[in-house]
Design an enzyme around this catalytic site. Structure first.
Site, PDB file in Angstrom:
ATOM      1  N   ASP A 130      38.140  42.741  54.875  1.00  0.00           N
ATOM      2  CA  ASP A 130      38.631  43.755  53.966  1.00  0.00           C
ATOM      3  C   ASP A 130      40.050  44.199  54.307  1.00  0.00           C
ATOM      4  OD1 ASP A 130      37.915  45.332  51.733  1.00  0.00           O
ATOM      5  OD2 ASP A 130      37.979  47.079  53.069  1.00  0.00           O
TER       6      ASP A 130
ATOM      7  N   HIS B 288      39.585  51.192  45.895  1.00  0.00           N
ATOM      8  CA  HIS B 288      40.831  51.029  45.172  1.00  0.00           C
ATOM      9  C   HIS B 288      41.773  50.048  45.834  1.00  0.00           C
ATOM     10  CE1 HIS B 288      39.895  53.996  42.229  1.00  0.00           C
ATOM     11  NE2 HIS B 288      39.472  54.804  43.195  1.00  0.00           N
ATOM     12  N   ARG B 289      41.303  49.469  46.925  1.00  0.00           N
ATOM     13  CA  ARG B 289      42.218  48.584  47.634  1.00  0.00           C
ATOM     14  C   ARG B 289      42.608  47.380  46.772  1.00  0.00           C
ATOM     15  NH1 ARG B 289      40.915  47.790  53.798  1.00  0.00           N
ATOM     16  NH2 ARG B 289      41.493  49.971  53.938  1.00  0.00           N
ATOM     17  N   GLY B 290      41.679  46.966  45.927  1.00  0.00           N
ATOM     18  CA  GLY B 290      41.963  45.844  45.038  1.00  0.00           C
ATOM     19  C   GLY B 290      43.145  46.118  44.141  1.00  0.00           C
TER      20      GLY B 290
ATOM     21  N   THR C  81      46.437  46.526  46.079  1.00  0.00           N
ATOM     22  CA  THR C  81      47.000  45.265  46.565  1.00  0.00           C
ATOM     23  C   THR C  81      47.617  44.477  45.422  1.00  0.00           C
ATOM     24  OG1 THR C  81      45.257  45.240  48.201  1.00  0.00           O
ATOM     25  CG2 THR C  81      46.513  43.236  47.953  1.00  0.00           C
TER      26      THR C  81
END
Lengths: 619, 399
Positions: B251, B332-334, B337
């Site tokens: 992750d 929300h990392r998707g 990024t």
């Protein structure tokens, strides 16, 4: 000591070693061979044909990390007050040979370090306050007995040549071996031969830079690698190097067909992951009869002159990559029928199903590494503890003096210094699924098993669990998924699962037991069988290995299974038996099987994958 | 300074660092007080012995594997992209490519001689924090240019070398506790590369996760208390068949590049030829690619320069959010990024407005490892992303 020239048989192995002596950039030779075939004698004799001062270092199997890659020499450091570095085995082998007997028994952390050193040509030492780079460019000569298990593919990939596995069974050759061992040969002859050989290699080394290979030849070799499904680019590079070294040995300046064939034999075929497909190869047409270019299905032919008259055909043959490739494929096919099943690295299953390379997982071995920890939480690693305490002695003494405590001679060790031994026994459990793929409900069972395998692997990371899967149907059981942690791999291997046929339960138990034993040697301590079956075996062990065996009577089958089950139980393997079928006519075989295995019986009609996992984990 | 000069200087600088050992006298000056880093003094740089014995294969001479190359470049342009995990077949040039990266990296400013590669701000923050130390006048701080560091973390590294520890020699000889920075310090503001990352010891993975999350490395031991910035781009590579990566670590990687065996004969022959050429005469080979290397380096520098001017339409942002939602990606990392990577990608192409075209190019890289893993799923993660992407794009066009 037996000389290289005295060793009879193993011609390919000898050839490979000679090529390596000519071009050390080939990185090494792997020799898989059965016990007592003289593989280690050969490897040691190899030292005799190398220049005199070449290092030859034998790697002990139980080597620790700091001995392997180097570290602080405690004794010297304490004596001199200056950090003294001790070089590791890998560095000692620099510009020489690193010899590993039983390559497949080497533990995974050692394998990783060797791999790393091979790809860098040096060792990065970042330990115990040490930060150094030591040279470590060596040739790795490894032997192993394939029955001990596989060698990690990542390592094999970095080693140039792999001798195809052959059992040494030629009687005459054996006799000669015995004669040699008994010293019946004239030692003067031997010396002369050795000298000649050494001279030959010297000359070949000089010839090496003058050998050239054509673009077409390169293309042919690469194409062959492609048709054999060889992974990555290293093999291409090794293959071309081997062909050139072979030409150099023959004192030629051009690579010829025989060089390429030898290179393919030693570099590409052992890495094959599938049978080459030759489309439009009419069977009635012998390959020798010059297949005209028009019939070539390959589209890559950049050569516009496809329509060459017959007179020039022979000339052309040498120049078009397709032609050479044709020849190469012939060579491959010549080799394949006999060998593909014996090729140690492309397992039997693989060559059939067309799957890619093999790799062992990060199994936890016996390796000991010291790590900060509490004294109670494990065995204290004395030397690392002393190493970490040593530097502080002066300052601690001063501090305790300030507090009025005099500890002149005592060693002051604080909690922070304590290092405990890590045995890497955190290997988790190896779950060996044995799935009955016979009969009509097989598909169902297979799907359940697949789901369970997947689910277990998803959660496997934390526990370092591994999963293997054996399916049994027809005459004998088959390892579909060797012990693995990789979800990707499981997914791939379990994609096509054949079903139907008889129920060779005994064969499955036997194979499972073998798998368990192999895993043990790699440091896996807990093993659990998960049998998904109704327990009704109807094919005996003998039938699995002898197609002509008569059908065993029922009592014999039962005896077999019972005896096997009890042995497995006494070997400390845990087991559960899951019967997922609606049993209208339960005859109690499955519960009995569980009992003999000393395990539990679960009756889970139409079980979901999660239920199977729960059952396996609950035990 | 012209490009040529800067590179020449760069490589010269690299060479001089090699095997530099600091005279014992200087080292003895590092007292307990100096244990906390003092930039002005020459500190024994642990990187000193890191001189590669051989030259690295030039980045621009690597055939194919565009996905991996792009991922690395985008991380240079904007380190906040969050690193890259390169997984794939063995022998496909994973580590060769990462190691080749060093030669095309731009230069950064750091406080002169600082083993932690700190900026003036980082330096002031840390040093002014220290007890008893007076305020440092920023004007007195000298700067120097160094190439973005690339630090190799070998599998056998011990924790003390990763995090830093006391200088054993000093402690032994003079009983002085002086801190010797570890690999994390060296990697500050640079790249930290772990080959076979899926085989890394759990113990070290814990350390890395900790530091990666906070951007700081904290070492406390016997009166030594060091806290130094450790912000790095994490680059990992490995073969998925050798073992799975711990989910938390997975992750952490912004991008996930996949790399497969090239099946094109011509390309493969080209790879072999270049490799042979390089092995025979590395210097001549480097020379041959010198111009390409410079060109790429310049392109990257330009992209870095215009990055702050790149803008993105709200509509694009909405589409990105939609895409992530449709794919069922947690957190929300998707989105974050994708957005950052798309900015960097646009900048790399010299464009100042991010469009869905940019997003399309990099969505697979950003999301592949964030999809829920289902071993029974027959659809490849990439295909799944493509499909959802097409849906979102279709919607966008329909409106």
């Amino acid at each position: 000591m037996i000389a290289f020239t005295d060793i009879v048989g193993m011609d390919l192995a000898k050839q490979a070693l000679m090529l390596l002596a000519v071009d050390p950039e080939l990185c090494g030779v792997v020799i898989p061979s059965a016990v007592g075939s003289g593989k280690s004698t050969l490897a040691r004799a190899f030292a005799g044909i190398l220049p005199e001062e070449t290092p030859f270092v034998e790697l002990p199997l139980n080597v620790t990390e700091d001995r392997l890659i180097g570290g602080v020499d405690l004794e010297a450091t304490l004596a001199t007050g200056v950090r003294v570095v001790q070089h590791g085995v890998l560095t000692k082998a620099h510009e020489g040979v690193l010899y590993v007997d039983s390559l497949s028994l080497l533990d995974s952390s050692a394998v990783s370090h060797i791999m790393d050193a091979m790809s860098r040509g040096e060792v990065l030492v970042e330990r115990e306050g040490l930060s150094e780079v030591h040279p470590a460019k060596f040739m790795l000569v490894g032997t192993y007995d394939p029955t001990d298990g596989e060698v990690r593919m990542g390592l094999v990939d970095r080693i140039g040549m792999i001798v195809p596995f052959t059992a040494q069974n030629d009687f005459r050759a054996r006799k000669k071996i015995i004669d040699t061992v008994l010293g019946k040969r004239n030692s003067e002859d031997t010396e002369d031969e050795l000298r000649m050989l050494a001279g030959l290699i010297m000359a070949a080394k000089e010839q090496l830079p003058h050998v050239s290979i054509t673009k077409e030849q390169m293309q042919a070799l690469v194409q062959t690698a492609l048709s054999l499904g060889v992974e990555g680019n290293r093999a291409d590079i090794f293959c071309i190097r081997a062909a050139i070294a072979s030409a150099a040995l023959a004192q030629r300046s051009d690579v010829e067909e025989e060089d390429m064939k030898l290179a393919i034999k030693l570099v590409l075929i052992p890495r094959a992951t599938r049978m080459p497909e030759r489309e439009a190869e009419a069977e009635e047409m012998p390959p020798q009869e010059e297949p005209p270019a028009e019939e070539e299905p390959e589209a890559e032919d950049e050569n516009a002159e496809a329509d060459t008259p017959d007179a020039e055909a022979e000339e052309e043959q040498k120049d078009t990559p397709d032609m050479i490739e044709e020849l190469m494929m012939d060579a491959v096919e010549m080799e394949l029928p006999d060998n593909i099943l014996n090729i140690s690295l492309a397992s039997k299953k693989k060559s059939k199903s067309g799957s890619r390379g093999e790799a062992l997982n990060n199994r936890r071995g016996r390796f000991v590494r010291a790590q900060p920890g509490e004294m109670r939480s494990g065995k204290v690693a004395l030397i690392p503890t002393l190493i970490s305490a040593a530097p502080w002695q002066e300052s601690r003494r001063q501090e305790s003096l300030k507090k009025g405590i005099k500890k002149r001679n005592a060693l002051i060790i604080s909690k922070d210094d304590v290092k405990i031994k890590r045995f890497r026994d955190k290997s988790g459990t190896l779950f060996i699924f044995m799935v009955d793929a016979s009969g009509s409900m097989a598909l169902n069972r297979m799907r359940q098993a697949k789901g369970a395998v997947a689910s277990l692997l998803q959660n496997a990371y934390v526990h370092r669990d591994q999963v293997a899967l054996i399916s049994f149907r027809g005459k004998q059981a088959q390892v579909l998924l060797p012990p693995s942690q990789s979800v990707d791999r499981a997914k791939r291997e379990l994609d096509v699962l054949p079903t139907g046929g008889g129920t060779p339960l005994a064969s499955a138990l036997f194979l499972g037991w073998e798998t368990a034993k192999q895993a043990r040697t790699k440091g896996v301590s807990q093993i659990m069988f998960v049998l998904i079956t109704d327990g009704r075996g109807n094919i005996g062990l003998q039938a699995a290995y002898d197609p002509n065996a008569e059908k065993a009577p029922k009592e014999q089958l039962e005896q077999e299974i019972e005896a096997l089950s009890r042995s497995i139980q006494s070997d400390g393997v845990a087991a559960i038996v899951i019967d997922t079928q609606m049993n209208y006519l339960s005859r109690g075989e499955a519960p009995k099987l569980a009992q003999n295995l000393g395990g539990r019986y679960f009756y889970l009609p139409n079980a979901k994958a999660e239920q199977i996992v729960d059952a396996a984990l609950s035990f | 300074m012209s490009q040529t000069e800067s590179v020449a200087k760069k490589s010269a600088a690299k060479k001089t660092v090699a095997k530099k050992t600091v005279p014992a006298k200087e080292k003895a000056e590092k007292t307990v007080k100096a244990a906390a880093p003092e930039a002005a003094k020459p500190v024994k740089a642990p990187s000193s012995s890191k001189k590669k014995s051989g030259q690295a294969f030039p980045f621009t001479a690597i055939v194919g594997q565009e996905e991996m190359k792009l991922s690395l470049i985008l991380n240079i342009i904007d380190p906040r992209v969050g690193g890259v995990l390169v997984m794939g077949h063995r022998g496909t040039g994973k580590s060769t490519t990462v190691r080749a990266l060093a030669e095309v990296l731009p230069l950064i400013d750091r406080v002169a001689g600082d083993t932690y590669n700190r900026t003036v701000d980082q330096f002031l923050e840390m040093e002014n924090d220290r007890k008893g130390a007076g305020k440092i006048d920023p004007a007195t701080i000298k700067l120097e240019k160094i190439p973005v560091p690339v630090v190799d973390l070998p599998l056998g590294a011990t924790e003390d070398r990763v995090c830093g520890t006391i200088d054993i020699e000093q402690a032994l000889t003079s009983g002085v506790k002086a801190f010797e920075p570890g690999l994390l310090a060296q990697a500050n503001r640079g790249f930290l590369y772990i080959d076979e990352v899926n085989l890394l010891d759990d113990h070290l993975v814990d350390v890395l996760l900790d530091v990666a999350a906070s951007g700081k490395n904290v070492v406390e031991r016997e009166g030594i208390s060091i806290r130094h910035p450790a912000r790095f781009v994490l680059v990992g590579s490995g073969n998925p068949e050798e073992g799975e990566l711990r989910p938390q670590l997975l992750d952490r990687f912004g991008l996930h590049a996949r790399i497969v065996t090239i099946l094109d004969v011509a390309k493969r022959v080209e790879i072999v030829k270049r490799r042979r050429e390089f092995d025979e005469d590395p210097d001549a080979f480097m020379k041959k690619y010198h111009r390409d290397q410079l060109k790429l380096q310049k392109k990257i520098e330009q992209a870095k320069a215009i990055l702050s001017e790149v803008t993105m339409d709200d509509k694009v942002l909405t589409d990105i959010a939609k895409l992530c939602m449709n794919l069922g990606i947690d957190g929300h990392r998707g989105e974050l990024t994708i957005t950052r990577t798309a900015y960097a990608h646009a900048a790399f192409l010299g464009e100042k407005v991010v469009t869905m075209k940019h997003v399309k190019d990099i969505a697979g890289l950003c999301l592949r490892h964030r999809l829920r893993k289902d071993p029974l799923e027959t659809l490849d993660a990439g295909e799944k992303i493509e499909r959802e992407l097409a849906k979102v794009l279709g919607e966008a066009e329909a409106v």
